[in-house]
Enzyme design. Structure first.
Site, PDB file in Angstrom:
ATOM      1  CB  CYS A 106      -0.978  -0.053   1.173  1.00  0.00           C
ATOM      2  SG  CYS A 106      -2.359   1.091   1.039  1.00  0.00           S
ATOM      3  CG  HIS A 107      -0.380   4.927   1.461  1.00  0.00           C
ATOM      4  ND1 HIS A 107      -1.610   4.300   1.478  1.00  0.00           N
ATOM      5  CD2 HIS A 107      -0.561   6.100   0.821  1.00  0.00           C
ATOM      6  CE1 HIS A 107      -2.500   5.073   0.874  1.00  0.00           C
ATOM      7  NE2 HIS A 107      -1.896   6.171   0.469  1.00  0.00           N
TER       8      HIS A 107
END
Length: 173
Positions: A106-107
């Site tokens: 994800c991030h």
């Protein structure tokens, strides 16, 4: 128990994506790995975006990455905080220089961007940071999981089974 005897750092800071932290920790422990939860302070409770807590085993300064076989960076908003700690950047750079597995979802790519290790590396992430990844020199693709050498990347919680299968395979090599 493919990973018996392996030691892994699971980084944490507040507002981690609950599944992106807990699912890998549980899967790796099922495979026999020793997973240490590492945050700014030892014995500190951190809360995920959806309210699930986790308590750290060690602080960033307590661990020597040379004593570990791999490192995981969770998603959520935690990576934006994690990348501000020089100790975290040092851990990522050390793992990278020794070609030890680095997992990002994800991030989490933000931490690898700040460590300046993505130039020419094929990765994926949440599409929301695609431009950030490409601006750091990465070759970004929209796939559930991407393995480029020792770097294993994934997009989001629905991709966790693929992500963990790939990460465990890389760890078992």
């Amino acid at each position: 128990m493919k990973l018996k005897g392996k030691k892994i750092i699971q980084l944490v800071s507040g507002d981690f994506e609950d599944l992106e932290l807990w699912y890998p920790v549980l899967r790796l422990r099922e495979e026999g790995a020793e997973v240490h939860i590492v945050g700014e302070k030892a014995d500190e409770e951190y809360i995920g975006k959806y309210g699930v807590p986790i308590v750290t085993d060690f602080s960033f300064g307590d661990v020597n990455p040379e004593n570990y076989d791999a490192i995981l960076v969770p998603g959520g908003w935690s990576p934006d905080k994690l990348r501000r700690y020089p100790e975290v950047i040092h851990m990522i750079k050390d793992m990278n220089s020794h070609t030890k597995p680095i997992g990002q979802i994800c991030h989490a790519g933000w931490v690898l961007i700040s460590a300046k290790i993505l130039n020419g590396v094929k990765v994926t992430s949440t599409p929301g940071i695609k431009d950030d990844m490409e601006n750091a020199g990465a070759v970004w693709v929209n796939e559930p999981v991407v393995v480029d050498g020792h770097i294993v990347s994934s997009r989001r919680p629905p991709d966790l089974p693929d992500y963990m299968r790939a990460f465990i395979d890389v760890m078992a090599e």
